[in-house]
Design a protein around this motif. Sequence first.
Motif, PDB file in Angstrom:
ATOM      1  N   SER A 227       0.849  -1.190   0.000  1.00  0.00           N
ATOM      2  CA  SER A 227       0.000   0.000   0.000  1.00  0.00           C
ATOM      3  C   SER A 227       0.883   1.238   0.000  1.00  0.00           C
ATOM      4  O   SER A 227       2.075   1.177   0.357  1.00  0.00           O
ATOM      5  N   GLY A 228       0.285   2.354  -0.380  1.00  0.00           N
ATOM      6  CA  GLY A 228       1.016   3.612  -0.372  1.00  0.00           C
ATOM      7  C   GLY A 228       1.470   3.991   1.028  1.00  0.00           C
ATOM      8  O   GLY A 228       2.610   4.439   1.235  1.00  0.00           O
ATOM      9  N   LEU A 229       0.593   3.800   2.017  1.00  0.00           N
ATOM     10  CA  LEU A 229       0.957   4.168   3.392  1.00  0.00           C
ATOM     11  C   LEU A 229       2.098   3.300   3.914  1.00  0.00           C
ATOM     12  O   LEU A 229       2.943   3.780   4.682  1.00  0.00           O
TER      13      LEU A 229
ATOM     14  N   GLU B 272       5.147   4.890   2.549  1.00  0.00           N
ATOM     15  CA  GLU B 272       5.432   6.154   3.227  1.00  0.00           C
ATOM     16  C   GLU B 272       6.040   5.917   4.607  1.00  0.00           C
ATOM     17  O   GLU B 272       7.020   6.558   4.994  1.00  0.00           O
TER      18      GLU B 272
ATOM     19  N   TYR C 261      -2.765  14.456   1.578  1.00  0.00           N
ATOM     20  CA  TYR C 261      -3.717  13.337   1.596  1.00  0.00           C
ATOM     21  C   TYR C 261      -3.989  12.947   3.061  1.00  0.00           C
ATOM     22  O   TYR C 261      -3.058  12.883   3.862  1.00  0.00           O
TER      23      TYR C 261
ATOM     24  N   ASN D 193      -3.807  15.766  -3.331  1.00  0.00           N
ATOM     25  CA  ASN D 193      -5.069  15.049  -3.194  1.00  0.00           C
ATOM     26  C   ASN D 193      -5.650  15.464  -1.846  1.00  0.00           C
ATOM     27  O   ASN D 193      -5.068  15.134  -0.826  1.00  0.00           O
TER      28      ASN D 193
END
Length: 176
Positions: free
Chosen positions: A79-81, A84, A105, A152
């Motif tokens: 996932s993006g998180l 990050e 975001y 976003n």
Amino acid sequence: MSERNPGFSTRAIHAGQEPDALTGAVVPPIHQVSTYKQDGVGGLRGGYEYSRSANPTRTALEECLAALEGGSRGFAFASGLAAEDTLLRAVTTPGSHAVIPNDAYGGTYRLFAKVTHPWGLDYSPTDLGDLDAVRAAIRPETSVVWIETPTNPLLSIADVAAIAEPGARRGRGRRR
Ligand SMILES: Cc1ncc(COP(=O)(O)O)c(C=O)c1O
């Protein structure tokens, strides 16, 4: 483009995607396995032992993305998180500071506000469309300027090259 210096489209189709050695499949097979047989203790066959740490399907994606970005190594996450969180733990320590978009975001904002801030990473929400504001927000202990562009959800635009340029990073001090 020459074979030695392939263009973007060629890299997108071929980088990390050699035909499968066993079957000749031209699209990388999806390896649905958790554990790999090893040739002995510490003797990983092809570098694989457990799918979460590495697997051939993910390697193909990472190699392709690295080739498309002109990088030496790519990393793929579920996932993006997750990406990050990993990045922030790699480039910051308690006492570091980050400049983040003032309309980041929501999940990213909560990562900074609820996870990394209590751990010791300070952060300044800033209008990244305002270069002077970015410059003013950077401190000696700033180790990250977190850019989303367009943002976003508000679709504001940051000038990535200008923010990355040494003048804009004048306050940058220790990295770790
Ligand atoms: C700008 C931005 N960053 C991070 C994320 C988080 O990605 P993920 O939902 O895969 O964790 C999103 C998801 O929409 C996003 O839009």
